[in-house]
Enzyme design. Sequence first.
Site, PDB file in Angstrom:
ATOM      1  N   HIS A  96       0.848  -1.190   0.000  1.00  0.00           N
ATOM      2  CA  HIS A  96       0.000   0.000   0.000  1.00  0.00           C
ATOM      3  C   HIS A  96       0.886   1.244   0.000  1.00  0.00           C
ATOM      4  CE1 HIS A  96      -3.566  -2.241   1.728  1.00  0.00           C
ATOM      5  NE2 HIS A  96      -2.607  -2.978   2.266  1.00  0.00           N
ATOM      6  N   GLU A  98       2.503  -0.753   4.404  1.00  0.00           N
ATOM      7  CA  GLU A  98       2.319   0.603   3.880  1.00  0.00           C
ATOM      8  C   GLU A  98       3.677   1.222   3.600  1.00  0.00           C
ATOM      9  OE1 GLU A  98      -0.467   2.361   3.281  1.00  0.00           O
ATOM     10  OE2 GLU A  98      -2.040   1.337   4.422  1.00  0.00           O
ATOM     11  N   HIS A 108      -2.433  -3.019  -3.461  1.00  0.00           N
ATOM     12  CA  HIS A 108      -3.811  -2.772  -3.061  1.00  0.00           C
ATOM     13  C   HIS A 108      -4.685  -2.519  -4.291  1.00  0.00           C
ATOM     14  CE1 HIS A 108      -6.499  -0.589   0.143  1.00  0.00           C
ATOM     15  NE2 HIS A 108      -6.948  -1.776  -0.172  1.00  0.00           N
ATOM     16  N   ASP A 153      -3.324   2.365  -4.950  1.00  0.00           N
ATOM     17  CA  ASP A 153      -1.973   2.274  -4.406  1.00  0.00           C
ATOM     18  C   ASP A 153      -1.390   0.859  -4.531  1.00  0.00           C
ATOM     19  OD1 ASP A 153      -4.094   1.767  -2.396  1.00  0.00           O
ATOM     20  OD2 ASP A 153      -2.483   1.484  -0.959  1.00  0.00           O
TER      21      ASP A 153
END
Length: 184
Positions: free
Chosen positions: A37, A119, A158, A168
Site C-alpha cells: 500500500h 504501507e 492494493h 496504491d
Amino acid sequence: MVLTINSEHWLAQGRHVPSPYYDVREDEQDISLLVIHNISLPPGQFGGPYIEQLFTGTLDPAEHPYFAEIHQLRVSAHCLIRRDGEVVQFVPFHARAWHAGRSEFDGREKCNDFSIGIELEGTDTLPYTSAQYDTLTALTRALQTAYPKISRTRITGHEFIAPGRKTDPGLAFDWRRYKTALND
C-alpha cells in the site's frame, strides 16, 4: 540488511507502535499474501506523527481539514516503511490487520483474512526512496521465511485486489526493481 521475526510475530528490528485495530485470524496457517500500500498524511506530505496516529486511533480532527474526514476510521497495517527506510510495526503478523477492506485475490474475497499489509509512506505518483525499497526487500524476505506461503506470485498491490476502489501503491511503485531485488 537482514530483518527477523520473533516468536511473537513482531520484527526483532524496527519500532513497535501497537494498534487497537486488528483481530484474530481464523487460521494463522493461512497467511499467504503480501499486499503493498501507500499512505501520506496529510495527503502528499511526509514525516510527522499522523500515520501512526491514524493507525492507533489518536488522530486529532482539528490538526488538518482532511483529518476531520478520516479520524474515525478504524484501519491499520502490519507495518509502515517511512521515506528514510525506518520500519514501524503496528500489528503482529499472525493477527489480522484492517488494511485491505473489500478485496479479492485469486478468486478469494476478504484479503485481510490471509494477508499481511505493508504501507509505504508515499503517493501513487511520487517515486519511492531507495531506502524504502531496501527495507521492503528485507522485510519481504523475513516474511517469506516466517510465512512460506507468501511466494513471489502472492505479492500484490492494493490496487490489484480492490480495482476501481484503490490505486496504491500506484504508478510510481517500481515492481520490476522490487521483484529483481528479491532475487538478489
